[in-house]
Scaffold this motif. Structure first.
Motif, PDB file in Angstrom:
ATOM      1  N   ILE A 196       0.824  -1.215   0.000  1.00  0.00           N
ATOM      2  CA  ILE A 196       0.000   0.000   0.000  1.00  0.00           C
ATOM      3  C   ILE A 196       0.860   1.267   0.000  1.00  0.00           C
ATOM      4  N   HIS A 197       1.943   1.264   0.802  1.00  0.00           N
ATOM      5  CA  HIS A 197       2.696   2.505   1.011  1.00  0.00           C
ATOM      6  C   HIS A 197       4.107   2.538   0.429  1.00  0.00           C
ATOM      7  N   GLY A 198       4.563   1.466  -0.125  1.00  0.00           N
ATOM      8  CA  GLY A 198       5.929   1.450  -0.666  1.00  0.00           C
ATOM      9  C   GLY A 198       6.965   1.212   0.424  1.00  0.00           C
ATOM     10  N   LYS A 199       7.242   2.264   1.224  1.00  0.00           N
ATOM     11  CA  LYS A 199       8.276   2.113   2.250  1.00  0.00           C
ATOM     12  C   LYS A 199       7.736   2.527   3.616  1.00  0.00           C
ATOM     13  N   PRO A 200       6.847   1.762   4.210  1.00  0.00           N
ATOM     14  CA  PRO A 200       6.313   2.174   5.511  1.00  0.00           C
ATOM     15  C   PRO A 200       7.355   1.982   6.611  1.00  0.00           C
ATOM     16  N   SER A 201       7.183   2.703   7.724  1.00  0.00           N
ATOM     17  CA  SER A 201       8.162   2.567   8.814  1.00  0.00           C
ATOM     18  C   SER A 201       7.885   1.317   9.651  1.00  0.00           C
ATOM     19  N   GLY A 202       6.670   0.785   9.573  1.00  0.00           N
ATOM     20  CA  GLY A 202       6.313  -0.378  10.394  1.00  0.00           C
ATOM     21  C   GLY A 202       5.671   0.020  11.716  1.00  0.00           C
ATOM     22  N   ILE A 203       5.564   1.314  11.965  1.00  0.00           N
ATOM     23  CA  ILE A 203       4.996   1.772  13.233  1.00  0.00           C
ATOM     24  C   ILE A 203       3.503   1.471  13.294  1.00  0.00           C
ATOM     25  N   ASP A 204       2.801   1.804  12.213  1.00  0.00           N
ATOM     26  CA  ASP A 204       1.341   1.646  12.237  1.00  0.00           C
ATOM     27  C   ASP A 204       0.937   0.191  12.457  1.00  0.00           C
ATOM     28  N   ASN A 205       1.568  -0.740  11.706  1.00  0.00           N
ATOM     29  CA  ASN A 205       1.170  -2.141  11.872  1.00  0.00           C
ATOM     30  C   ASN A 205       1.595  -2.679  13.237  1.00  0.00           C
ATOM     31  N   THR A 206       2.724  -2.175  13.772  1.00  0.00           N
ATOM     32  CA  THR A 206       3.169  -2.650  15.088  1.00  0.00           C
ATOM     33  C   THR A 206       2.201  -2.180  16.178  1.00  0.00           C
ATOM     34  N   VAL A 207       1.782  -0.911  16.124  1.00  0.00           N
ATOM     35  CA  VAL A 207       0.831  -0.413  17.132  1.00  0.00           C
ATOM     36  C   VAL A 207      -0.493  -1.169  16.994  1.00  0.00           C
ATOM     37  N   SER A 208      -0.936  -1.381  15.761  1.00  0.00           N
ATOM     38  CA  SER A 208      -2.215  -2.061  15.557  1.00  0.00           C
ATOM     39  C   SER A 208      -2.160  -3.505  16.062  1.00  0.00           C
TER      40      SER A 208
END
Ligand code: PMV
Length: 387
Positions: A196-208
């Motif tokens: 979806i985002h190309g290069k996400p930081s991984g923060i959003d999926n980790t918090v979720s």
């Protein structure tokens, strides 16, 4: 067999933008969820397709299994326990399958999410018929982590009904995964986020996935345990924003004024670290909680001031700040800024009348108000009928 997962959205409590320049940031889950239900057809249903229903938008996309086998070959023996990145060749094939569905132009932003769904499903279940139903309490594309929440909830349902996760099928109500299972879900969700985002930081999926709060700096994530429940008013200005352009704008300002901006980023780093300490420190009674909330309000206001000096506020955000300040409430933008969402801390002892008034005033400006608890549970699943 039918299974439901819910995964929360996120807010950034402190440190957005500055985090890109090496400062600390703090993110937390919100009790606004994306729900995904997975159902495999029974043998007498004779359904030979993979369907995704986006209930909130009244949209359904479906592919005959034969079309998937032909359009995205090579998944006859899926490997669910090893998260796999979607390489450009596969992404092209997936994009073709999504294009066939003629997604309405106004909803074209959904295409990447549908691609992530196809990738995660086919990797974990191969060419098996199923119906996937998605609903969400999170506004899309406003910085509340809606895409990560969907990737987490999709990965969780797909893994839960595969051989790689061991669950108590007789459990009633919402159930958490074990640590190792959460780690697996998080990794798969990250692969979806990459689509979806190309290069996400991984923060959003980790918090979720894990819920609660996390502190992050230079790609390193530390999970935090908050000691008091926090409530926030989240105002969605409904002004669309472009995270990439806003991040680039801050970088340009940094090039023009390197020393001044370095001081801004250092100040944000201190704010985030203090905030992380504060939310983990014990608060035994109402007085201690109020003191803590007052400190938190001050830190939020200071962070907002620094975000303004980075140039990422917006007229709509300023309207929210002015409105909430009339009621002596502290606010800050959350995420990329330039519109999007604004957080306002709702102190424990604040009366409902004030909350109702401020919400009514914000809503007359055309904004959407959501009340959310911060730092709650992460991903949970439930066998349908037992929630
Ligand atoms: O727009 P959001 O909520 O995903 O947040 C972006 C946060 C930034 O710090 C601006 C960018 C980043 O990659 O950390």
């Amino acid at each position: 067999m039918e299974l439901k997962a819910r995964a929360p959205g996120k807010i950034i409590l402190a440190g957005e933008h500055a985090v890109v320049h090496g400062s600390t940031a703090v993110a937390a889950s919100v009790n606004l969820y994306t729900y995904v239900t997975l159902r495999f057809p029974t043998s007498d249903e004779n359904d030979d397709s993979l369907k995704i229903q986006l209930k909130d938008m009244d949209l359904e996309f479906s592919w005959p299994i034969g079309r998937l086998e032909e359009g995205l070959p090579g998944f006859t023996s899926p490997v669910s326990s090893t998260p796999k990145s979607c390489l450009p060749e596969s992404l092209k094939l997936i994009a073709a399958l999504v294009e066939e569905k003629n997604i309405p132009e106004a909803k074209i932003g959904l295409a990447a999410g549908i691609s992530a769904f196809l990738w995660l499903y086919v990797c974990i279940h191969g060419y098996k018929s199923a119906t996937v139903i998605v609903t969400s309490e999170l506004p899309l594309g406003s910085g509340l982590g809606s895409s990560a929440a969907i990737c987490v909830a999709l990965s969780a349902t797909f893994l839960a009904l595969s051989n790689s996760v061991n669950l108590d099928l007789s459990h009633q109500g919402w159930l958490s995964f074990s640590e190792s299972e959460l780690e697996l879900v998080n990794k798969w969700a990250f692969e979806g986020e990459k689509i979806i985002h190309g290069k996400p930081s991984g923060i959003d999926n980790t918090v979720s996935t894990y819920g609660n709060m996390i502190k992050f700096r230079l790609g390193e994530l530390t999970r935090l345990e908050s000691t008091v429940p926090l409530k926030m008013l989240i105002t969605n200005t409904k002004v669309g924003r472009n995270t990439k352009a806003l991040v680039a704008g801050v970088a340009e300002r940094t090039n023009r004024h390197p020393d001044a901006m370095a001081s801004v980023f250092t100040a944000v780093d201190f704010i985030s670290k203090e905030l992380a300490e504060l939310i983990q420190s014990p608060a035994a009674d109402d007085l201690a909680i109020t003191e803590k909330e007052e400190k938190l309000e001050e830190l939020m206001e200071m962070n907002q001031g620094l975000l303004q000096s980075m140039g990422v506020s917006h007229a709509s955000i300023e309207t929210v700040l002015r409105t909430t300040l009339k009621y002596k409430l502290a606010s800050k933008l959350t995420g990329a800024g330039g519109g999007g969402c604004v957080l306002t801390l709702l102190p424990t002892l604040l009366s409902h009348t004030v909350v109702d008034k401020v919400m009514a005033e914000l809503e007359t400006c055309g904004f959407q108000c959501l009340i959310a608890e911060i730092g709650g549970k992460g991903l949970e699943i439930c066998f349908e009928g037992s929630s």
